[in-house]
Design a protein around this motif. Structure first.
Motif, PDB file in Angstrom:
ATOM      1  N   UNK A 117      42.975  39.355  42.643  1.00 47.55           N
ATOM      2  CA  UNK A 117      43.551  38.473  43.658  1.00 47.55           C
ATOM      3  C   UNK A 117      43.142  37.023  43.456  1.00 47.55           C
ATOM      4  N   UNK A 118      42.251  36.786  42.498  1.00 47.53           N
ATOM      5  CA  UNK A 118      41.845  35.411  42.239  1.00 47.53           C
ATOM      6  C   UNK A 118      40.603  35.370  41.381  1.00 47.53           C
ATOM      7  N   UNK A 119      40.176  34.141  41.090  1.00 48.36           N
ATOM      8  CA  UNK A 119      38.954  33.945  40.315  1.00 48.36           C
ATOM      9  C   UNK A 119      38.205  32.754  40.887  1.00 48.36           C
ATOM     10  N   UNK A 120      36.899  32.791  40.738  1.00 52.53           N
ATOM     11  CA  UNK A 120      36.041  31.704  41.211  1.00 52.53           C
ATOM     12  C   UNK A 120      35.001  31.437  40.137  1.00 52.53           C
ATOM     13  N   UNK A 121      34.662  30.168  39.966  1.00 52.05           N
ATOM     14  CA  UNK A 121      33.708  29.790  38.933  1.00 52.05           C
ATOM     15  C   UNK A 121      32.321  29.483  39.489  1.00 52.05           C
ATOM     16  N   UNK A 122      32.194  29.435  40.804  1.00 51.11           N
ATOM     17  CA  UNK A 122      30.903  29.172  41.447  1.00 51.11           C
ATOM     18  C   UNK A 122      30.764  30.054  42.670  1.00 51.11           C
ATOM     19  N   UNK A 123      29.555  30.111  43.204  1.00 49.97           N
ATOM     20  CA  UNK A 123      29.348  30.859  44.433  1.00 49.97           C
ATOM     21  C   UNK A 123      30.123  30.262  45.591  1.00 49.97           C
ATOM     22  N   UNK A 182      34.425  36.580  39.687  1.00 54.63           N
ATOM     23  CA  UNK A 182      33.521  35.436  39.872  1.00 54.63           C
ATOM     24  C   UNK A 182      32.779  35.238  38.556  1.00 54.63           C
ATOM     25  N   UNK A 183      33.181  34.216  37.811  1.00 51.51           N
ATOM     26  CA  UNK A 183      32.660  33.984  36.461  1.00 51.51           C
ATOM     27  C   UNK A 183      32.742  32.494  36.157  1.00 51.51           C
ATOM     28  N   UNK A 184      31.618  31.911  35.706  1.00 48.80           N
ATOM     29  CA  UNK A 184      31.601  30.459  35.510  1.00 48.80           C
ATOM     30  C   UNK A 184      32.326  30.020  34.242  1.00 48.80           C
ATOM     31  N   UNK A 185      32.405  30.867  33.235  1.00 52.55           N
ATOM     32  CA  UNK A 185      33.078  30.498  31.985  1.00 52.55           C
ATOM     33  C   UNK A 185      34.585  30.692  32.154  1.00 52.55           C
ATOM     34  N   UNK A 186      35.383  29.622  32.054  1.00 56.70           N
ATOM     35  CA  UNK A 186      36.829  29.742  32.283  1.00 56.70           C
ATOM     36  C   UNK A 186      37.515  30.725  31.343  1.00 56.70           C
ATOM     37  N   UNK A 187      37.111  30.737  30.069  1.00 55.35           N
ATOM     38  CA  UNK A 187      37.731  31.649  29.108  1.00 55.35           C
ATOM     39  C   UNK A 187      37.427  33.098  29.480  1.00 55.35           C
ATOM     40  N   UNK A 188      36.162  33.363  29.793  1.00 57.40           N
ATOM     41  CA  UNK A 188      35.775  34.716  30.186  1.00 57.40           C
ATOM     42  C   UNK A 188      36.447  35.118  31.493  1.00 57.40           C
ATOM     43  N   UNK A 189      36.542  34.190  32.442  1.00 59.61           N
ATOM     44  CA  UNK A 189      37.189  34.497  33.724  1.00 59.61           C
ATOM     45  C   UNK A 189      38.643  34.913  33.516  1.00 59.61           C
ATOM     46  N   UNK A 190      39.356  34.158  32.678  1.00 61.81           N
ATOM     47  CA  UNK A 190      40.754  34.504  32.400  1.00 61.81           C
ATOM     48  C   UNK A 190      40.861  35.882  31.746  1.00 61.81           C
ATOM     49  N   UNK A 191      39.927  36.163  30.827  1.00 68.55           N
ATOM     50  CA  UNK A 191      39.941  37.464  30.158  1.00 68.55           C
ATOM     51  C   UNK A 191      39.681  38.588  31.152  1.00 68.55           C
TER      52      UNK A 191
END
Length: 246
Positions: A47-53, A24-33
């Motif tokens: 299992x996945x990523x989310x950018x908001x609550x 769970x990370x709002x910055x797309x680049x950081x989330x991918x990393x």
């Protein structure tokens, strides 16, 4: 938030299955990393990523999750508020909090909400790997403790010995200066340019720049001149967080 109801599974708890992590990370680049980092640690799967609550809630409704790698500063809710509401709703995934804040009041509040580790931004793969491995060891603890010493040892597995060390010969203050110079120059800099700006040798500057490239915080590309071999130009990766220990 240890448990297994309301959208969280028992994967990885003595079953041989990987520990399922939701980033769970709002910055797309950081989330991918972070997704990439999790995938590189044996015994874990992202299992996945989310950018908001709100996205995190929807993801938890779709599939079981054992661990949240949770950025505390989300655009729609503070990470601890999200953790509190998830716990109240019956989601019992553990939490590793990711934050650039150094407020120890926030750290204390997180303990009561199932936050088992804190990782300060920016961090390297080695830092996150250490926290995940320690979490897996703690999670694997089972059975009845023989005494206080065994309880203390189980809890101690969550405690990191200290911040991940930089490669030999590199220092935190110099890394911060190199990082600052590179971030301020959008067109990029050569090792010689960084060396002149920071006041170090070109060879030393290149070591710091290559460390930033290895950490995914900088990129490099050849720049062809009129004569001679091309020079490498280093550029800060847009969206990468600044700071020590990258």
């Amino acid at each position: 938030m240890t448990g297994g109801t309301g959208g969280t599974g028992e994967a990885g708890r003595g079953t041989g299955r990987p520990i399922r992590v939701l980033v769970v990370e709002d910055d797309p680049v950081a989330a991918d990393a972070h997704v990439m980092y999790v995938g590189r640690v044996p015994g874990f799967t992202a299992v996945g990523k989310a950018h908001t609550g709100a996205e995190a809630r929807r993801a938890l409704e779709r599939e079981p999750v054992d661990l949240l790698l949770l950025d505390l500063h989300l655009p729609d809710v503070h990470g601890l508020q999200l953790a509190r509401s998830l716990r109240a709703a019956g989601y019992h995934a553990d939490v590793i909090a990711v934050t650039s804040a150094r407020d120890l009041t926030v750290v204390r509040e997180g303990v009561s909400l199932g936050v088992v580790q804190y990782v300060l931004k920016p961090f390297t793969f080695a830092t996150l790997r250490d926290r995940l491995v320690r979490y897996a060891e703690f999670r694997a603890s089972a059975g009845e403790a023989s005494g206080q010493d065994e309880v203390d040892r189980a809890l101690a597995t969550l405690r990191a010995p200290g911040p991940a060390a930089l490669p030999k010969g590199l220092s935190g203050p110099t890394l911060e200066r190199v990082t600052g110079v590179l971030r301020r120059c959008e067109e990029g800099l050569t090792a010689a340019g960084v060396a002149e700006a920071v006041g170090i040798s070109r060879i030393t500057a290149r070591r710091y720049l290559e460390h930033l490239v290895d950490a995914g915080r900088a990129g490099r590309s050849p720049q062809y001149g009129q004569v001679g071999r091309p020079e490498l130009v280093y550029r800060w990766v847009r969206g990468a967080p600044p700071g020590r220990g990258v």
